[in-house]
Design an enzyme around this catalytic site. Structure first.
Site, PDB file in Angstrom:
ATOM      1  N   ARG A  37       0.936  -1.141   0.004  1.00  0.00           N
ATOM      2  CA  ARG A  37       0.021   0.063  -0.194  1.00  0.00           C
ATOM      3  C   ARG A  37       0.646   1.143  -0.084  1.00  0.00           C
ATOM      4  O   ARG A  37       0.332   2.236   0.003  1.00  0.00           O
ATOM      5  CB  ARG A  37      -0.780   0.133   1.289  1.00  0.00           C
ATOM      6  CG  ARG A  37      -2.003  -1.169   0.978  1.00  0.00           C
ATOM      7  CD  ARG A  37      -3.289  -0.574   0.295  1.00  0.00           C
ATOM      8  NE  ARG A  37      -3.701  -1.865  -0.498  1.00  0.00           N
ATOM      9  CZ  ARG A  37      -3.522  -1.935  -1.771  1.00  0.00           C
ATOM     10  NH1 ARG A  37      -2.969  -1.153  -2.707  1.00  0.00           N
ATOM     11  NH2 ARG A  37      -3.972  -2.764  -2.456  1.00  0.00           N
ATOM     12  N   HIS A  67      10.453  -8.708  -3.716  1.00  0.00           N
ATOM     13  CA  HIS A  67       9.582  -8.229  -4.855  1.00  0.00           C
ATOM     14  C   HIS A  67       8.954  -6.781  -4.729  1.00  0.00           C
ATOM     15  O   HIS A  67       8.698  -6.648  -3.586  1.00  0.00           O
ATOM     16  CB  HIS A  67       8.296  -9.147  -5.050  1.00  0.00           C
ATOM     17  CG  HIS A  67       7.441  -9.122  -6.186  1.00  0.00           C
ATOM     18  ND1 HIS A  67       6.950  -7.874  -6.528  1.00  0.00           N
ATOM     19  CD2 HIS A  67       7.242  -9.760  -7.085  1.00  0.00           C
ATOM     20  CE1 HIS A  67       6.286  -8.030  -7.803  1.00  0.00           C
ATOM     21  NE2 HIS A  67       6.480  -9.292  -8.217  1.00  0.00           N
ATOM     22  N   TYR A  70       3.248  -3.750  -5.905  1.00  0.00           N
ATOM     23  CA  TYR A  70       2.920  -3.511  -7.202  1.00  0.00           C
ATOM     24  C   TYR A  70       2.246  -2.176  -7.678  1.00  0.00           C
ATOM     25  O   TYR A  70       1.928  -1.942  -8.939  1.00  0.00           O
ATOM     26  CB  TYR A  70       1.340  -4.454  -7.236  1.00  0.00           C
ATOM     27  CG  TYR A  70       1.691  -5.975  -7.095  1.00  0.00           C
ATOM     28  CD1 TYR A  70       2.515  -6.707  -7.988  1.00  0.00           C
ATOM     29  CD2 TYR A  70       0.750  -6.757  -6.244  1.00  0.00           C
ATOM     30  CE1 TYR A  70       2.759  -7.964  -7.904  1.00  0.00           C
ATOM     31  CE2 TYR A  70       0.914  -8.108  -6.189  1.00  0.00           C
ATOM     32  CZ  TYR A  70       1.909  -8.657  -6.672  1.00  0.00           C
ATOM     33  OH  TYR A  70       2.035  -9.993  -6.840  1.00  0.00           O
ATOM     34  N   HIS A 107       7.674  -4.947 -11.555  1.00  0.00           N
ATOM     35  CA  HIS A 107       6.643  -5.357 -12.769  1.00  0.00           C
ATOM     36  C   HIS A 107       7.323  -3.874 -13.568  1.00  0.00           C
ATOM     37  O   HIS A 107       7.267  -2.644 -12.843  1.00  0.00           O
ATOM     38  CB  HIS A 107       5.208  -5.153 -12.307  1.00  0.00           C
ATOM     39  CG  HIS A 107       4.886  -6.242 -11.638  1.00  0.00           C
ATOM     40  ND1 HIS A 107       3.498  -6.351 -11.412  1.00  0.00           N
ATOM     41  CD2 HIS A 107       5.458  -7.511 -11.401  1.00  0.00           C
ATOM     42  CE1 HIS A 107       3.247  -7.750 -10.790  1.00  0.00           C
ATOM     43  NE2 HIS A 107       4.613  -8.114 -10.775  1.00  0.00           N
ATOM     44  N   GLU A 142      10.072  -8.375 -14.580  1.00  0.00           N
ATOM     45  CA  GLU A 142       9.262  -9.582 -14.510  1.00  0.00           C
ATOM     46  C   GLU A 142       8.408  -9.536 -16.034  1.00  0.00           C
ATOM     47  O   GLU A 142       8.411  -8.496 -16.557  1.00  0.00           O
ATOM     48  CB  GLU A 142       8.203  -9.671 -13.341  1.00  0.00           C
ATOM     49  CG  GLU A 142       7.229 -10.778 -13.694  1.00  0.00           C
ATOM     50  CD  GLU A 142       6.543 -11.074 -12.268  1.00  0.00           C
ATOM     51  OE1 GLU A 142       6.788 -10.297 -11.354  1.00  0.00           O
ATOM     52  OE2 GLU A 142       5.599 -11.654 -12.169  1.00  0.00           O
ATOM     53  N   ASP A 176       7.838 -15.203 -15.296  1.00  0.00           N
ATOM     54  CA  ASP A 176       6.581 -15.908 -14.467  1.00  0.00           C
ATOM     55  C   ASP A 176       5.948 -16.694 -15.606  1.00  0.00           C
ATOM     56  O   ASP A 176       5.521 -16.265 -16.757  1.00  0.00           O
ATOM     57  CB  ASP A 176       5.900 -14.674 -14.132  1.00  0.00           C
ATOM     58  CG  ASP A 176       4.628 -15.235 -13.558  1.00  0.00           C
ATOM     59  OD1 ASP A 176       3.794 -15.824 -13.716  1.00  0.00           O
ATOM     60  OD2 ASP A 176       4.286 -14.434 -12.223  1.00  0.00           O
ATOM     61  N   HIS A 179       2.494 -15.642 -16.610  1.00  0.00           N
ATOM     62  CA  HIS A 179       2.467 -14.425 -17.064  1.00  0.00           C
ATOM     63  C   HIS A 179       3.003 -14.667 -18.707  1.00  0.00           C
ATOM     64  O   HIS A 179       2.098 -14.380 -19.616  1.00  0.00           O
ATOM     65  CB  HIS A 179       3.348 -13.530 -16.608  1.00  0.00           C
ATOM     66  CG  HIS A 179       3.141 -12.807 -15.368  1.00  0.00           C
ATOM     67  ND1 HIS A 179       3.707 -11.975 -14.885  1.00  0.00           N
ATOM     68  CD2 HIS A 179       1.850 -13.380 -14.679  1.00  0.00           C
ATOM     69  CE1 HIS A 179       2.902 -11.624 -13.634  1.00  0.00           C
ATOM     70  NE2 HIS A 179       1.997 -12.411 -13.603  1.00  0.00           N
ATOM     71  N   HIS A 211       9.083 -17.440 -11.646  1.00  0.00           N
ATOM     72  CA  HIS A 211       7.894 -17.439 -10.971  1.00  0.00           C
ATOM     73  C   HIS A 211       6.978 -18.731 -11.489  1.00  0.00           C
ATOM     74  O   HIS A 211       6.689 -18.719 -12.632  1.00  0.00           O
ATOM     75  CB  HIS A 211       7.124 -16.115 -11.034  1.00  0.00           C
ATOM     76  CG  HIS A 211       7.602 -15.015 -10.202  1.00  0.00           C
ATOM     77  ND1 HIS A 211       7.278 -13.840 -10.485  1.00  0.00           N
ATOM     78  CD2 HIS A 211       8.374 -15.094  -8.988  1.00  0.00           C
ATOM     79  CE1 HIS A 211       7.651 -12.987  -9.610  1.00  0.00           C
ATOM     80  NE2 HIS A 211       8.449 -13.771  -8.641  1.00  0.00           N
ATOM     81  N   ASP A 224      -3.709 -12.770 -16.458  1.00  0.00           N
ATOM     82  CA  ASP A 224      -3.035 -12.631 -15.147  1.00  0.00           C
ATOM     83  C   ASP A 224      -3.768 -13.429 -13.882  1.00  0.00           C
ATOM     84  O   ASP A 224      -3.873 -12.577 -13.001  1.00  0.00           O
ATOM     85  CB  ASP A 224      -2.475 -11.417 -14.822  1.00  0.00           C
ATOM     86  CG  ASP A 224      -1.259 -11.352 -13.732  1.00  0.00           C
ATOM     87  OD1 ASP A 224      -1.089 -12.479 -13.301  1.00  0.00           O
ATOM     88  OD2 ASP A 224      -0.726 -10.298 -13.552  1.00  0.00           O
ATOM     89  N   HIS A 226      -3.470 -16.405 -11.461  1.00  0.00           N
ATOM     90  CA  HIS A 226      -2.698 -17.667 -11.152  1.00  0.00           C
ATOM     91  C   HIS A 226      -3.559 -18.650 -10.472  1.00  0.00           C
ATOM     92  O   HIS A 226      -4.361 -18.589  -9.992  1.00  0.00           O
ATOM     93  CB  HIS A 226      -1.453 -17.114  -9.948  1.00  0.00           C
ATOM     94  CG  HIS A 226      -0.552 -16.184 -10.480  1.00  0.00           C
ATOM     95  ND1 HIS A 226       0.432 -15.795  -9.605  1.00  0.00           N
ATOM     96  CD2 HIS A 226      -0.727 -15.525 -11.443  1.00  0.00           C
ATOM     97  CE1 HIS A 226       1.145 -14.824 -10.127  1.00  0.00           C
ATOM     98  NE2 HIS A 226       0.429 -14.407 -11.409  1.00  0.00           N
ATOM     99  N   GLU A 256       3.988 -18.485  -6.624  1.00  0.00           N
ATOM    100  CA  GLU A 256       3.059 -17.314  -6.312  1.00  0.00           C
ATOM    101  C   GLU A 256       1.764 -18.135  -6.461  1.00  0.00           C
ATOM    102  O   GLU A 256       0.751 -17.302  -7.104  1.00  0.00           O
ATOM    103  CB  GLU A 256       3.380 -16.263  -7.146  1.00  0.00           C
ATOM    104  CG  GLU A 256       4.620 -15.662  -7.051  1.00  0.00           C
ATOM    105  CD  GLU A 256       4.699 -14.592  -8.374  1.00  0.00           C
ATOM    106  OE1 GLU A 256       4.572 -14.742  -9.453  1.00  0.00           O
ATOM    107  OE2 GLU A 256       5.078 -13.713  -7.736  1.00  0.00           O
TER     108      GLU A 256
HETATM  109 ZN    ZN Z   1       0.588 -12.430 -11.685  1.00  0.00          ZN
HETATM  110 FE    FE Z   2       4.942 -13.266 -10.803  1.00  0.00          FE
HETATM  111 FE    FE Z   3       5.010 -10.139  -9.802  1.00  0.00          FE
END
Ligand code: ZN
Ligand code: FE
Ligand code: FE
Length: 276
Positions: A37, A67, A70, A107, A142, A176, A179, A211, A224, A226, A256
């Site tokens: 956040r 990581h 986001y 990302h 990524e 990934d 992805h 990933h 996207d 998972h 993930e």
């Molecule tokens: Zn993802």
């Molecule tokens: Fe990933």
């Molecule tokens: Fe990621």
């Protein structure tokens, strides 16, 4: 030995997270570099870092992966968002110089209508501001699913970013599996072909981590989502080929998948049993 771990959250510090990883049968893990956040990241405790180093060494951990959050969008159209992202990137990289954590993944970002060219140039500028020649951390881009205006939806876009970075030896890629499958690379029916393409366009020497995720959607869906290992469109057979592939098998793999710790422990056990 298969180097495998999963995404864990740092709630009680790094010694605790290492122990948690071990209890799941993992010999590495991934964690968020800061609260997703946003806001300030917690200061490091030297004792905690020392304890982390000891556990990693004693248990032959593979490289651990931080990581980025986001929300860090280096190519936002909003200058405030971009400034925040640039600061977060710099702060994170400074912090990890003091930790036994040599990989930092992010990302690339979403260009939000500015066009992929503009996105690539903003991302490369940010990296040129933050990455220095002497750092030990390798910064990983990524591979993305191509949802919305994500940059990094094909190997060519990642290559273009790397081409514009000054200290290229500090830049790598994290592949990934969900992805790339979502982006249209058929790792189920043509794993060798996809790996050859990666080598051709980016170079396998730049691949530092995988990933490992199954996908809720078929190839080329750009969604996207998972899925648990073996329960999606990639499937256990293809995932078994991935972890055993001669060009990938020595890399660290990070789950993930939508799991609690019990689920992660089971997937790690299953994948270890499939590793020849
Ligand atoms: Zn993802
Ligand atoms: Fe990933
Ligand atoms: Fe990621």
């Amino acid at each position: 030995m298969l180097n495998i771990g999963c995404h864990l959250s740092v709630s009680d510090g790094y010694e605790a997270i290492c122990k948690e990883a071990l209890s799941l049968g993992a010999n590495t893990f991934q964690f968020f570099s800061r609260n997703p956040r946003g806001g300030k990241s917690a200061p490091l405790s030297p004792d905690d870092v020392k304890a982390m180093e000891d556990i990693m060494q004693k248990n032959s951990f593979a490289p651990v992966l931080a990581h980025a959050s986001y929300t860090m969008n280096l190519c936002s159209a909003d200058e405030k968002v971009r400034d925040f992202a640039n600061r977060a990137l710099k702060e994170d990289l400074e912090k990890f110089e003091n930790m036994p954590c040599s990989l930092y993944n992010f990302h690339p970002g979403s260009h939000v209508g500015q066009g992929v060219e503009k996105g690539i140039s903003l991302i490369a500028d940010a990296l040129n501001q933050a990455v220095n020649e002497n750092q030990k951390t390798i910064v990983l881009l990524e591979t993305m699913a191509g949802k919305g205006s994500e940059v990094g939806r094909c190997f060519e876009e990642l290559r273009e970013i790397i081409d514009r970075v000054n200290f290229k030896e500090k830049i790598g890629v994290c592949l990934d599996t969900c992805h790339v499958f979502d982006a249209g690379y058929d790792i189920v029916n043509d794993l060798d072909g996809v790996i050859a393409k990666f080598d051709d366009i980016i170079g396998l020497e730049r691949l530092y981590a995988v990933h490992l995720n199954d996908s809720k959607n078929p190839v080329n869906s750009h969604k996207d989502r998972h899925e648990k290992i073996g329960e999606g469109y990639i499937g256990l057979e293809a995932i078994t080929r991935i972890i055993n592939h001669e060009k990938l098998r020595d890399l660290p793999f990070f789950l993930e998948t939508p799991n609690d710790n019990q689920g992660y422990a089971e997937e790690i056990k299953l994948l270890r049993s499939k590793y020849i």
